[in-house]
Design a protein around this motif. Structure first.
Motif, PDB file in Angstrom:
ATOM      1  N   ASP A 168      40.427  44.063  43.729  1.00 31.36           N
ATOM      2  CA  ASP A 168      41.180  42.899  43.253  1.00 31.36           C
ATOM      3  C   ASP A 168      40.617  42.557  41.885  1.00 31.36           C
ATOM      4  O   ASP A 168      39.627  41.832  41.769  1.00 31.36           O
ATOM      5  N   ALA A 169      41.232  43.096  40.860  1.00 34.14           N
ATOM      6  CA  ALA A 169      40.722  42.936  39.497  1.00 34.14           C
ATOM      7  C   ALA A 169      40.711  41.480  39.050  1.00 34.14           C
ATOM      8  O   ALA A 169      39.945  41.115  38.159  1.00 34.14           O
ATOM      9  N   ALA A 214      37.528  37.117  37.809  1.00 35.11           N
ATOM     10  CA  ALA A 214      37.965  36.167  36.777  1.00 35.11           C
ATOM     11  C   ALA A 214      38.335  34.825  37.391  1.00 35.11           C
ATOM     12  O   ALA A 214      38.047  33.765  36.812  1.00 35.11           O
ATOM     13  N   ARG A 215      38.976  34.830  38.558  1.00 33.94           N
ATOM     14  CA  ARG A 215      39.323  33.566  39.231  1.00 33.94           C
ATOM     15  C   ARG A 215      38.065  32.822  39.646  1.00 33.94           C
ATOM     16  O   ARG A 215      37.981  31.605  39.517  1.00 33.94           O
ATOM     17  N   LEU A 216      37.058  33.556  40.145  1.00 37.63           N
ATOM     18  CA  LEU A 216      35.801  32.907  40.512  1.00 37.63           C
ATOM     19  C   LEU A 216      35.061  32.415  39.270  1.00 37.63           C
ATOM     20  O   LEU A 216      34.473  31.334  39.271  1.00 37.63           O
ATOM     21  N   PRO A 246      34.875  47.052  47.285  1.00 33.36           N
ATOM     22  CA  PRO A 246      34.391  46.317  46.115  1.00 33.36           C
ATOM     23  C   PRO A 246      33.677  45.036  46.526  1.00 33.36           C
ATOM     24  O   PRO A 246      34.136  44.315  47.420  1.00 33.36           O
ATOM     25  N   GLU A 247      32.544  44.768  45.895  1.00 30.95           N
ATOM     26  CA  GLU A 247      31.781  43.548  46.165  1.00 30.95           C
ATOM     27  C   GLU A 247      31.520  42.819  44.853  1.00 30.95           C
ATOM     28  O   GLU A 247      31.327  43.441  43.821  1.00 30.95           O
TER      29      GLU A 247
END
Length: 70
Positions: free
Chosen positions: A50-51, A55-57, A2-3
Motif C-alpha cells: 500500500d504505497a 504517506a497517510r501515517l 510490507p511493514e
C-alpha cells in the motif's frame, strides 16, 4: 508482507487506536514491548503493498516514521 514502523510520544495507545482506526480503517493488536515506555511504536503490516499508507501515517501530527526517510 510490507511493514512500516511509526512512533509517537504524543498519543497514548488508546488515543492512537481511536484516531487511526476511524481515519484509516486499521485493525489493531496489542503486543508487549521490551522498549522503554517513552515512545509508542506502531507497526503496520499489510498483505499487499500500500504505497499510500506511509504517506497517510506521515500526515498525522505527532507520528514519526521510524523505518524510512523522515
Amino acid at each position: 508482507m510490507p511493514e512500516h514502523v511509526h512512533g509517537t510520544d504524543a498519543y497514548s495507545a488508546d488515543e492512537l487506536v481511536s484516531l487511526l482506526g476511524d481515519r484509516l480503517g486499521l485493525v489493531f493488536s496489542e503486543r508487549d514491548s521490551h522498549f522503554p515506555a517513552d515512545w509508542l511504536l506502531l507497526l503496520t503490516t499489510t498483505s499487499v503493498e500500500d504505497a499510500e499508507l506511509p504517506a497517510r501515517l506521515d500526515s498525522i501530527e505527532g507520528l514519526v516514521r521510524m523505518d524510512g526517510p523522515l
